[in-house]
Design a protein around this motif. Structure first.
Motif, PDB file in Angstrom:
ATOM      1  N   ARG A  81       0.592  -1.200   0.053  1.00 37.79           N
ATOM      2  CA  ARG A  81      -0.009  -0.036  -0.149  1.00 37.79           C
ATOM      3  C   ARG A  81       0.663   1.223  -0.023  1.00 37.79           C
ATOM      4  N   ASP A  82       2.036   1.277   0.966  1.00 36.49           N
ATOM      5  CA  ASP A  82       2.529   2.686   1.007  1.00 36.49           C
ATOM      6  C   ASP A  82       3.396   2.866  -0.106  1.00 36.49           C
ATOM      7  N   ILE A 117       1.000   1.892 -14.397  1.00 39.70           N
ATOM      8  CA  ILE A 117       2.435   2.167 -14.635  1.00 39.70           C
ATOM      9  C   ILE A 117       3.038   1.415 -13.181  1.00 39.70           C
ATOM     10  N   ALA A 118       2.445   1.927 -12.065  1.00 42.60           N
ATOM     11  CA  ALA A 118       2.961   1.702 -10.892  1.00 42.60           C
ATOM     12  C   ALA A 118       2.877   0.134 -10.782  1.00 42.60           C
ATOM     13  N   TRP A 119       1.689  -0.457 -11.077  1.00 48.24           N
ATOM     14  CA  TRP A 119       1.484  -1.995 -10.809  1.00 48.24           C
ATOM     15  C   TRP A 119       2.561  -2.769 -11.898  1.00 48.24           C
ATOM     16  N   LEU A 120       2.668  -1.998 -13.246  1.00 47.63           N
ATOM     17  CA  LEU A 120       3.604  -2.816 -14.120  1.00 47.63           C
ATOM     18  C   LEU A 120       5.061  -2.743 -13.561  1.00 47.63           C
ATOM     19  N   ILE A 156      -6.705   0.050  -3.787  1.00 45.57           N
ATOM     20  CA  ILE A 156      -7.246  -1.083  -4.649  1.00 45.57           C
ATOM     21  C   ILE A 156      -6.037  -2.035  -5.245  1.00 45.57           C
ATOM     22  N   LEU A 157      -5.141  -1.223  -5.811  1.00 50.69           N
ATOM     23  CA  LEU A 157      -4.014  -2.264  -6.229  1.00 50.69           C
ATOM     24  C   LEU A 157      -3.453  -2.899  -5.196  1.00 50.69           C
ATOM     25  N   ALA A 158      -3.186  -2.210  -4.075  1.00 48.68           N
ATOM     26  CA  ALA A 158      -2.574  -3.169  -3.022  1.00 48.68           C
ATOM     27  C   ALA A 158      -3.161  -4.238  -2.637  1.00 48.68           C
TER      28      ALA A 158
END
Length: 716
Positions: free
Chosen positions: A85-86, A501-504, A699-701
């Motif tokens: 998350r952070d 992009i952060a997810w990738l 959400i992504l975390a």
């Protein structure tokens, strides 16, 4: 009858501080949600609706507000434990912090455009006197409220560039308040127009006032839930009170219609487009503004086809239509000789025609080729002049302006490329960069592909796939986020998102499936995914997930899914149908109760895509996939994060509240099913940047945790 219920306090267990594996995330006990025993006999079936009380507006019913508060406590406790998350929030913030611009609009030699310096919660409206003039700030919505949840939701400019009518959106609501500004001085005038919704704004050519659409004022406590009917077009004359506004067009005989007006290029006519739902089936009438008491000329009767006004050159009016052309074509008509009928200007082609503008004496046509943009220039006789060269797989749009303008502006973006804005010379075909972003990553580090896969019935469906070069070249199966929508003739084309992009960068893959129900391949593609054919959408999405696993793109336990609004319905439906396929899901602002969606705000419009709950044939179909009514008790479910906002008056949050209560009441295994409820954020538009970043990180975390995405150093 007053509903009474008890809410259990959140567990006070100490939350571990060290990074945890997904199975170690401690989920506090869900709040107890009272059932009120509601059920109905519908077409011979007993339909239980035990959480109907959660439909009440959180601003009106304190018991619903208490339920929301307790649910957010549980969700916050889960989110606070997520090790990604952070890092995701930090990196998404860095990736969002770049200067970005909206498309310029020129009127009277002045250029109007929005700009965000990077992390401003709301973009700011600027003006330049001349293309190269010094930028001057006109409107800064960040000064409008303490929480920055009040947004600039659109504007219209007089032909001479001297006045600006602008719409204000508060707390994410669909309702708008319109104000007027003197551009030269920046003074906000006394004019105020309210109860505006689903409206355009267009000035009279002499700048004396503007045309807009509104609904009647609602009763106390009904503003955010009551059905919207009797949409009426008015003219507001500058310097007068709204009570004096002149009614221009109404259809009291058909109160379900939406009516939107556009002033013709010569200023003589108000082109009124009327619709009864979300389908592109319109009736078009012309109101003679020189003879306001005369009967409107019905140019397109019957609500059978799409006729979308482009512009006019004198008495020759240009429209885009799907009448006899499922992929659409451009036609024209001479309104002095309407009985002579329509003339085809640009015939239907193999590509889907998305839209057309008339600028610089040319028609600029935007096509979709397998969900990718292609732009072609035509003369007014329909002869192809040239294609606009685009940088690659992506989305392009804009090209607005007046028929006499020699310049226009357009944008291009893709999954790995933020929006760049270009100035285009219509006569020479030359493009020059007007505004290019400087971003905190290298776009060339990512690979954008297009794949095709077969759905359950053999239909060939396109899918975009985005990965880092490192992941793509390794051939490694990695946690993958699959996104879909599949409805309302809406096409999913390549777009940029810092959070993706952060997810990738964390090593995941991202895929977008172009499901039936969208507009990627015209009317037939839309029809194949709506009403009785809605199951095709779910089958397409399930097949996309199966393809990603079969191709070794993602492991069997590494597939996360996401969708919003109609896409939230999608996530809810496929989770019920194939809980074994997915590791985690995010159903955002979804339509979850398919038997009552038409009873609130804009829900009545959606019958075009979903059908009518009060018709037996449609009811049986809706009942078969309604997420709220089909939770599969006794099966192991993926981790589910439902997201909504307490002020959403498009898809009222009761949908998500009831669905979450049903999930939490069922035996669905060990993974959590929780809901994140934002305050003053609506359906999505106007959301402040800081809230958008926090929501994306949460959400992504969550999805990454349950899909097996490992924390790693960011790629900046």
């Amino acid at each position: 009858m007053r509903i009474r219920h008890l809410l259990l306090a959140v567990s006070a267990a100490t939350l571990p501080l060290a990074p945890l594996a997904a199975q170690d995330i401690e989920v506090p006990e869900y709040p107890e949600t009272t059932t009120d025993g509601t059920s109905e006999e519908i077409f011979g079936q007993t339909v239980a609706d035990p959480y109907r009380w959660l439909e009440d507006d959180v601003r009106v019913n304190p018991e619903v507000a208490a339920w929301v508060a307790e649910q957010n406590k549980v969700t916050d406790a889960v989110l606070s434990q997520l090790p990604l998350r952070d890092a995701l929030k930090t990196r998404i913030t860095e990736l969002t912090d770049y200067e970005r611009f909206g498309l310029p609009t020129e009127e009277g030699g002045r250029y109007f455009y929005s700009r965000n310096d990077g992390l401003q919660n709301q973009s700011v409206l600027y003006v330049r006197d001349g293309l190269d003039g010094e930028p001057r700030m006109l409107i800064d919505p960040n000064e409008w409220s303490d929480d920055d949840a009040t947004a600039l939701a659109g504007y219209a400019i007089t032909d001479d560039g001297s006045k600006l009518a602008y719409a204000i959106q508060d707390g994410g609501s669909d309702w708008r308040t319109v104000k007027v500004m003197d551009v030269a001085t920046g003074e906000v005038m006394d004019d105020t127009v309210e109860w505006v919704k689903f409206s355009g704004m267009d000035w009279a050519k002499d700048g004396s006032g503007f045309y807009y659409s509104r609904f009647p004022a609602t009763g106390e406590g009904e503003t955010f839930q009551a059905l919207n009917t009797n949409h009426t077009i008015y003219f507001h004359e500058l310097g007068t009170d709204q009570s004096e506004d002149r009614m221009i067009f109404a259809r009291p005989d058909m109160p379900e219609l939406n009516n939107v007006g556009t002033v013709s290029e010569d200023g003589r006519w108000l082109v009124v487009t009327s619709s009864s739902g979300t389908d592109d089936r319109y009736e078009v009438a012309l109101v003679d503004l020189e003879r306001p008491d005369s009967e409107p000329m019905v140019l397109v009767p019957g609500f059978e086809n799409n006729y979308s006004y482009v512009s006019n050159m004198g008495s020759r009016f240009f429209f885009v239509t799907n009448d006899g052309a499922p992929l659409k074509k451009v036609v024209s008509i001479d309104i002095t000789q309407p009985d002579a009928g329509w003339t085809t200007v640009i015939p239907e082609r193999e590509e889907t025609l998305e839209g057309v503008s008339l600028t610089g004496g040319h028609l600029v046509a935007s096509y979709l080729v397998d969900a990718k943009s292609k732009i072609e220039i035509f003369d007014l006789a329909g002869n192809s002049v040239r294609e606009v060269a685009l940088p690659g797989i992506g989305s392009a749009g804009g090209f607005g302006g007046d028929p006499q303008d020699g310049e226009t502006f357009y944008y291009f973006s893709s999954f790995n490329r933020p929006t760049t804005i270009y100035r285009y010379d219509v006569e020479t075909g030359e493009s020059e960069t007007w505004a290019a972003p400087e971003v905190a990553f290298n776009p060339d580090d990512f690979v954008v592909e297009q794949r095709f896969y077969n759905s359950k019935d053999g239909t060939r469906v396109p899918m975009f796939l985005v990965r880092s070069k490192e992941v793509a070249e390794s051939g490694e199966a990695v946690p993958t986020l699959l996104y879909g929508y599949g409805g309302f003739n809406i096409s999913l084309t390549p777009s940029f998102s810092p959070s993706r992009i952060a997810w990738l960068e964390q090593g995941g893959a991202y895929a977008v499936a172009n499901l039936r129900g969208g507009g990627e391949y015209g009317k037939a593609w839309h029809d194949a995914g709506r009403r009785a054919n809605k199951q095709n959408v779910f089958d397409d999405f399930i097949a996309a997930g199966e393809y990603l696993i079969a191709e070794g793109i993602t492991p069997e336990d590494g597939l996360a899914i996401q969708g919003g609004s109609n896409g939230g319905l999608l996530v809810g439906a496929v989770t019920n149908q194939r809980p074994d396929l997915f590791a985690a899901g995010n159903a955002a602002v979804g339509v979850m109760d398919m038997l009552r969606f038409d009873r609130f705000t804009a829900g009545r419009y959606w019958v075009d895509d979903y059908g009518y709950p009060d018709r037996e044939e449609d009811f049986a179909i809706l009942r078969s996939y309604s997420p709220y009514h089909n939770v599969a008790d006794g099966k192991d479910y993926p981790a589910v994060l439902v997201t909504t906002a307490d002020t959403d008056d498009r898809v009222v949050p009761g949908h998500s509240f009831k669905y979450t209560a049903a999930l939490q009441a069922a035996d669905l295994g060990e993974k959590p099913q929780v809901i994140r409820i934002e305050t003053r954020a609506g359906h999505g538009s106007g959301k402040p940047t800081d809230k958008a970043i926090e929501e994306a990180a949460d959400i992504l975390a969550f999805l990454g945790e349950y899909a097996g995405l490992e924390p790693k150093t960011s790629g900046n």
